[in-house]
Motif scaffolding. Structure first.
Motif, PDB file in Angstrom:
ATOM      1  N   VAL A  22       0.841  -1.206   0.000  1.00 58.99           N
ATOM      2  CA  VAL A  22       0.000   0.000   0.000  1.00 58.99           C
ATOM      3  C   VAL A  22       0.871   1.250   0.000  1.00 58.99           C
ATOM      4  CG1 VAL A  22      -1.728   1.299   1.305  1.00 58.99           C
ATOM      5  CG2 VAL A  22      -1.906  -1.183   1.124  1.00 58.99           C
ATOM      6  N   HIS A  23       2.056   1.177   0.561  1.00 56.99           N
ATOM      7  CA  HIS A  23       3.003   2.299   0.489  1.00 56.99           C
ATOM      8  C   HIS A  23       3.667   2.377  -0.877  1.00 56.99           C
ATOM      9  CE1 HIS A  23       6.576   4.751   1.045  1.00 56.99           C
ATOM     10  NE2 HIS A  23       7.306   3.695   0.705  1.00 56.99           N
ATOM     11  N   SER A  69      -1.659  10.397  -3.468  1.00 55.13           N
ATOM     12  CA  SER A  69      -0.649   9.345  -3.419  1.00 55.13           C
ATOM     13  C   SER A  69       0.309   9.543  -2.254  1.00 55.13           C
ATOM     14  CB  SER A  69       0.137   9.304  -4.738  1.00 55.13           C
ATOM     15  OG  SER A  69      -0.706   8.997  -5.825  1.00 55.13           O
ATOM     16  N   VAL A  70       0.703  10.790  -2.001  1.00 54.88           N
ATOM     17  CA  VAL A  70       1.606  11.065  -0.878  1.00 54.88           C
ATOM     18  C   VAL A  70       0.936  10.717   0.448  1.00 54.88           C
ATOM     19  CG1 VAL A  70       2.791  12.873   0.417  1.00 54.88           C
ATOM     20  CG2 VAL A  70       2.953  12.828  -2.065  1.00 54.88           C
ATOM     21  N   VAL A  71      -0.324  11.116   0.618  1.00 60.57           N
ATOM     22  CA  VAL A  71      -1.026  10.851   1.878  1.00 60.57           C
ATOM     23  C   VAL A  71      -1.120   9.349   2.134  1.00 60.57           C
ATOM     24  CG1 VAL A  71      -3.233  11.046   3.076  1.00 60.57           C
ATOM     25  CG2 VAL A  71      -2.315  13.014   1.842  1.00 60.57           C
ATOM     26  N   VAL A  72      -1.558   8.601   1.123  1.00 54.19           N
ATOM     27  CA  VAL A  72      -1.699   7.149   1.286  1.00 54.19           C
ATOM     28  C   VAL A  72      -0.339   6.498   1.532  1.00 54.19           C
ATOM     29  CG1 VAL A  72      -2.386   5.005   0.147  1.00 54.19           C
ATOM     30  CG2 VAL A  72      -3.789   7.066  -0.115  1.00 54.19           C
ATOM     31  N   ALA A  73       0.662   6.890   0.727  1.00 53.87           N
ATOM     32  CA  ALA A  73       1.985   6.285   0.856  1.00 53.87           C
ATOM     33  C   ALA A  73       2.622   6.597   2.199  1.00 53.87           C
ATOM     34  CB  ALA A  73       2.888   6.760  -0.287  1.00 53.87           C
ATOM     35  N   ALA A  74       2.446   7.821   2.689  1.00 55.98           N
ATOM     36  CA  ALA A  74       3.063   8.219   3.953  1.00 55.98           C
ATOM     37  C   ALA A  74       2.418   7.503   5.136  1.00 55.98           C
ATOM     38  CB  ALA A  74       2.956   9.728   4.132  1.00 55.98           C
ATOM     39  N   ILE A  75       1.088   7.414   5.134  1.00 58.35           N
ATOM     40  CA  ILE A  75       0.403   6.724   6.234  1.00 58.35           C
ATOM     41  C   ILE A  75       0.779   5.244   6.245  1.00 58.35           C
ATOM     42  CG2 ILE A  75      -1.857   6.007   7.117  1.00 58.35           C
ATOM     43  CD1 ILE A  75      -2.936   8.699   6.112  1.00 58.35           C
ATOM     44  N   CYS A  80       5.219   4.806  -6.107  1.00 60.69           N
ATOM     45  CA  CYS A  80       5.686   4.688  -7.489  1.00 60.69           C
ATOM     46  C   CYS A  80       4.910   5.628  -8.407  1.00 60.69           C
ATOM     47  CB  CYS A  80       5.548   3.247  -7.973  1.00 60.69           C
ATOM     48  SG  CYS A  80       6.696   2.083  -7.189  1.00 60.69           S
ATOM     49  N   LEU A  81       3.600   5.743  -8.167  1.00 57.98           N
ATOM     50  CA  LEU A  81       2.765   6.630  -8.984  1.00 57.98           C
ATOM     51  C   LEU A  81       3.204   8.080  -8.838  1.00 57.98           C
ATOM     52  CD1 LEU A  81       0.345   7.131 -10.814  1.00 57.98           C
ATOM     53  CD2 LEU A  81      -1.116   7.152  -8.767  1.00 57.98           C
TER      54      LEU A  81
END
Length: 244
Positions: A58-59, A96-102, A64-65
């Motif tokens: 999920v990160h 994408s940043v929010v999802v990847a960071a969490i 990558c996107l």
């Protein structure tokens, strides 16, 4: 025979180098995690946390996107000619940043790489979210240049993923002449080096390539030294009231 490259040419070369390396890293890493095969993970998995691999996936996929999208958000021609596309890609990047960071915060909590690596990734994730928030707030207030400065910082932190792989490759190569180098030490050093170098390059670029020209145009004099607060104020004054 000597060849000279203009400032614009150097910027285009630098942009191309960033874009190519980011796209290469995104495609190579993303393809690995699209398989869903936990045994193919390049990150050691916590054997007592079944969800560890899921948090990594999920990160990794949104990360990558955003590596793919990021370079094009700094293309001035795209911003000028296709503002709606620029705005749409901006929302894709932000999400994408929010999802990847969490997900990174969770994956780091489950990590078996040790406290030093965990501290580095916690710091990176927090800075990732903070710079994104500041960039979003700036554009909502119509401060375009300040928005750009914060997003330069944010994408530099995103690019730490590319730098990490470069430092790891260099460290592994050094194991040949220096066999006493342990991989765990190489990995820990690479994590911190990728974060610090990426952030440092971003600040250098901001001060010498973005803020300094603004101050020169504002004062009509070369900039010898400047207080960072004054530079931000000048940036805000120059672009205050403009809308994306």
């Amino acid at each position: 025979m000597t060849f000279s490259v203009s400032r614009m040419g150097r910027r285009r070369i630098a942009w191309a180098a960033v874009a190519v390396s980011a796209v290469g890293t995104a495609v190579f890493s993303g393809a690995n995690y699209l398989t869903g095969d936990a045994s193919a993970s390049r990150i050691p998995l916590n054997p007592v946390v079944a969800a560890h691999y899921l948090t990594i996936v999920v990160h990794a996929l949104p990360a990558c996107l955003l590596l793919l999208v990021g370079p094009f958000q700094f293309a001035t021609r795209l911003q000028a000619r296709r503002p709606r596309l620029h705005r749409t890609l901006g929302y894709v990047y932000m999400t994408s940043v929010v999802v990847a960071a969490i997900a990174a915060l969770l994956a780091t909590t489950f990590s078996v790489d040790g406290i030093s690596v965990q501290a580095g990734f916690y710091l990176l994730s927090a800075a990732w979210l903070y710079t994104l928030f500041q960039g979003f707030r700036a554009i909502r207030q119509g401060q375009i240049q300040l928005h750009r400065l914060w997003l330069i910082r944010n994408y530099a932190l995103s690019f730490a993923a590319v730098a990490l792989r470069a430092f790891l490759g260099l460290g592994v190569a050094l194991q040949g002449p220096f066999p006493s180098l342990a991989f765990d030490d190489i990995y820990t050093t690479s994590v911190w080096a990728s974060i610090l170098v990426s952030a440092g390059v971003a600040e250098y670029f901001i001060i010498h390539r973005t803020v300094a020209p603004l101050l020169r145009r504002r004062t009509g004099k070369p900039m010898r030294s400047a207080n960072p607060t004054d530079m931000v104020v000048a940036s805000r004054d120059t672009h205050n009231g403009r809308q994306s």
